[in-house]
Design an enzyme around this catalytic site. Structure first.
Site, PDB file in Angstrom:
ATOM      1  N   LYS A 128       0.845  -1.188   0.000  1.00 41.30           N
ATOM      2  CA  LYS A 128       0.000   0.000   0.000  1.00 41.30           C
ATOM      3  C   LYS A 128       0.882   1.239   0.000  1.00 41.30           C
ATOM      4  CE  LYS A 128       0.666   1.908   3.361  1.00 41.30           C
ATOM      5  NZ  LYS A 128       1.910   2.507   3.960  1.00 41.30           N
ATOM      6  N   TYR A 213      -4.364   4.123   6.361  1.00 41.82           N
ATOM      7  CA  TYR A 213      -4.888   3.174   7.356  1.00 41.82           C
ATOM      8  C   TYR A 213      -6.230   3.647   7.897  1.00 41.82           C
ATOM      9  CZ  TYR A 213      -0.535   0.609   7.318  1.00 41.82           C
ATOM     10  OH  TYR A 213       0.536  -0.144   6.917  1.00 41.82           O
TER      11      TYR A 213
HETATM   12  P1  NAD Z   1      12.436   1.675   2.372  1.00 40.81           P
HETATM   13  O1  NAD Z   1      12.970   2.990   1.942  1.00 40.81           O
HETATM   14  O2  NAD Z   1      12.911   1.139   3.676  1.00 40.81           O
HETATM   15  O3  NAD Z   1      12.742   0.574   1.268  1.00 40.81           O
HETATM   16  C1  NAD Z   1      12.543   0.830  -0.105  1.00 40.81           C
HETATM   17  C2  NAD Z   1      13.300  -0.167  -0.942  1.00 40.81           C
HETATM   18  O4  NAD Z   1      13.194   0.236  -2.311  1.00 40.81           O
HETATM   19  C3  NAD Z   1      14.819  -0.201  -0.623  1.00 40.81           C
HETATM   20  O5  NAD Z   1      15.273  -1.530  -0.725  1.00 40.81           O
HETATM   21  C4  NAD Z   1      15.429   0.658  -1.722  1.00 40.81           C
HETATM   22  O6  NAD Z   1      16.767   0.320  -2.017  1.00 40.81           O
HETATM   23  C5  NAD Z   1      14.498   0.334  -2.893  1.00 40.81           C
HETATM   24  N1  NAD Z   1      14.511   1.358  -3.929  1.00 40.81           N
HETATM   25  C6  NAD Z   1      14.611   1.124  -5.250  1.00 40.81           C
HETATM   26  N2  NAD Z   1      14.625   2.259  -5.949  1.00 40.81           N
HETATM   27  C7  NAD Z   1      14.540   3.260  -5.039  1.00 40.81           C
HETATM   28  C8  NAD Z   1      14.541   4.672  -5.173  1.00 40.81           C
HETATM   29  N3  NAD Z   1      14.577   5.280  -6.351  1.00 40.81           N
HETATM   30  N4  NAD Z   1      14.458   5.387  -4.037  1.00 40.81           N
HETATM   31  C9  NAD Z   1      14.366   4.795  -2.814  1.00 40.81           C
HETATM   32  N5  NAD Z   1      14.361   3.443  -2.650  1.00 40.81           N
HETATM   33  C10 NAD Z   1      14.472   2.679  -3.755  1.00 40.81           C
HETATM   34  O7  NAD Z   1      10.857   1.785   2.335  1.00 40.81           O
HETATM   35  P2  NAD Z   1       9.812   0.827   3.065  1.00 40.81           P
HETATM   36  O8  NAD Z   1       9.433   1.409   4.377  1.00 40.81           O
HETATM   37  O9  NAD Z   1      10.323  -0.562   3.034  1.00 40.81           O
HETATM   38  O10 NAD Z   1       8.522   0.988   2.115  1.00 40.81           O
HETATM   39  C11 NAD Z   1       8.391   0.263   0.904  1.00 40.81           C
HETATM   40  C12 NAD Z   1       6.902   0.115   0.565  1.00 40.81           C
HETATM   41  O11 NAD Z   1       6.274  -0.631   1.597  1.00 40.81           O
HETATM   42  C13 NAD Z   1       6.137   1.446   0.470  1.00 40.81           C
HETATM   43  O12 NAD Z   1       5.192   1.374  -0.562  1.00 40.81           O
HETATM   44  C14 NAD Z   1       5.434   1.555   1.811  1.00 40.81           C
HETATM   45  O13 NAD Z   1       4.235   2.291   1.752  1.00 40.81           O
HETATM   46  C15 NAD Z   1       5.173   0.093   2.132  1.00 40.81           C
HETATM   47  N6  NAD Z   1       5.117  -0.167   3.596  1.00 40.81           N
HETATM   48  C16 NAD Z   1       4.065  -0.855   4.069  1.00 40.81           C
HETATM   49  C17 NAD Z   1       3.961  -1.124   5.418  1.00 40.81           C
HETATM   50  C18 NAD Z   1       2.791  -1.915   5.959  1.00 40.81           C
HETATM   51  O14 NAD Z   1       2.651  -2.014   7.175  1.00 40.81           O
HETATM   52  N7  NAD Z   1       1.991  -2.526   5.086  1.00 40.81           N
HETATM   53  C19 NAD Z   1       4.947  -0.661   6.286  1.00 40.81           C
HETATM   54  C20 NAD Z   1       6.035   0.028   5.764  1.00 40.81           C
HETATM   55  C21 NAD Z   1       6.116   0.275   4.404  1.00 40.81           C
END
Ligand code: NAD
Length: 370
Positions: A128, A213
């Site tokens: 999401k 949420y």
């Molecule tokens: P994060 O920044 O920790 O991780 C992002 C990942 O994408 C990294 O591995 C990064 O290297 C990669 N990536 C590739 N291209 C990128 C770019 N151009 N810029 C930045 N990162 C890049 O983020 P996250 O917290 O893991 O979030 C990722 C997704 O998961 C989002 O869509 C977020 O909304 C979702 N999320 C959902 C929940 C949930 O509870 N369902 C919780 C956290 C995040």
């Protein structure tokens, strides 16, 4: 009747998922997931959850960091051929170990990777918010349909014991006739350099990230689709964190039954709360949608008690979510949180932003619940 059906499906899925019984695959083989994006969520939260799954396993990793990808693969006993970069991702079509691709990338990358995964013949789980526009959501749904593959959105709260209990209480009449819904969701976003604050990657501010949420809960707790929305934004644009995206956005949802939903999303306070009030009682959760430790109070006529529904044995909201898609693939059912569910939220998000921008109430076309 639609609502009854929806609850039955949600209840059945949750029961199967949380009991761990599931629908056993004839071969007994667990379905293989490829995690795309080894960040905080994909690597830190989702990957360890395969240990709690009965129908799913980690089968491949996709990352822009080859060293990290190799290390994670080695830790999970994956062969070299199951490590992909973003450049050679499409060759995942030739990997029979991978049934499902789970997209855990920044929001604006979801559409591209979901569509590429579907074209590679894989089923897809997408985090999401589903994407950054209605147009992208529609293209993702079309791509999965054209490929004959399932698409599910990572709305984990549909598998979380406290939220499922709240849905059952409201539907069973435990609080009488529902009157109003309220939810505040936020956290303090401190680092101005994160992708979440760059519009090109996030598509928007707190609403796309944490406010969703509150929005999604307003729909699953009431079991209704909003008919109108009114929103106001409050953002200090001189704060370096908020040059591109919103901090606070408050939105009011009007539901056909007369229920009013008041939601508040923010990047400047820690809030995690859901309240549903009826004419005879209330259901309140705080925290409501965290990874663990959610709490609920419920009761009638002011006599409230704390209720903490236990999750199924060995199961968590994450493992139940991960196992739900293999169950749907095996049985031919649609996921309870399909692409259509993500699209509905995105339509509302676009209406909320429009309402705040134009400072007016936006009427919404009636939406059928599925
Ligand atoms: P994060 O920044 O920790 O991780 C992002 C990942 O994408 C990294 O591995 C990064 O290297 C990669 N990536 C590739 N291209 C990128 C770019 N151009 N810029 C930045 N990162 C890049 O983020 P996250 O917290 O893991 O979030 C990722 C997704 O998961 C989002 O869509 C977020 O909304 C979702 N999320 C959902 C929940 C949930 O509870 N369902 C919780 C956290 C995040």
């Amino acid at each position: 009747m639609e609502l009854g059906r929806r609850e039955m499906i949600a209840g059945a899925a949750a029961l199967a998922a949380t009991s761990g019984s599931g629908l056993a695959q004839p071969s007994g083989r667990k379905m293989g997931y490829a995690i795309v994006g080894l960040g905080t969520y994909g690597l830190g939260v989702i990957t360890p959850q395969f240990a709690n799954c009965t129908m799913s396993r980690l089968a491949a990793v996709v990352s822009g960091d080859p060293e990290k990808a190799k290390r994670v693969a080695a830790e999970h006993g994956l062969p070299d051929r199951s490590v992909y970069s973003y450049a050679n991702f499409d060759s995942i079509r030739d990997n029979p170990d991978v049934d499902i691709v789970y997209v855990c990338l920044p929001n604006s990358m979801h559409a591209e990777y979901v569509i590429r995964a579907a074209k590679a013949g894989k089923h897809v789980m997408c985090e999401k918010p589903m994407a950054v526009s209605v147009r992208e959501c529609e293209a993702m749904i079309a791509a999965c349909k054209a490929a004959g593959r399932k698409l599910m959105i990572g709305y984990r709260c549909h598998f979380e014991a406290t939220n499922l209990k709240a849905i059952r209480l409201v539907r069973s009449g435990a609080i009488g006739k529902p009157h109003y819904f309220r939810s505040e969701h936020g956290f303090v976003q401190r680092d101005p350099s994160v992708w979440r604050l760059k519009r090109a990657l996030s598509g928007g501010g707190s609403l796309m990230d944490i406010g969703i949420y509150a929005l999604n809960a307003a729909r699953y707790i009431t079991g209704e689709e909003p008919i109108a929305v009114t929103a106001q934004e409050s953002t200090d644009r001189s704060d370096p964190r908020f040059h591109e995206v919103e901090d606070q956005i408050a939105f009011t949802l009007e539901f056909p039954s007369g229920v009013i939903g008041s939601c508040h999303s923010m990047y400047s306070s820690n809030q995690n709360h859901i309240l549903m009030v009826g004419d005879q009682g209330r259901v309140e959760m705080e925290p409501a949608t965290r990874y663990s430790g959610n709490h609920m109070w419920t009761g009638r006529d002011g006599r409230e008690r704390e209720l903490i529904p236990p999750p199924g044995p060995g199961q968590t909201q994450f493992s139940a979510q991960l196992d739900h898609l293999p169950q749907c693939i095996a049985s031919g059912r649609e996921p309870i949180v399909s692409g259509e569910e993500g699209l509905r939220d995105m339509r509302l998000i676009e209406a909320i932003y429009r309402s705040a921008r134009e400072r007016q109430r936006i009427s919404l076309a009636p939406a059928r619940r599925g």
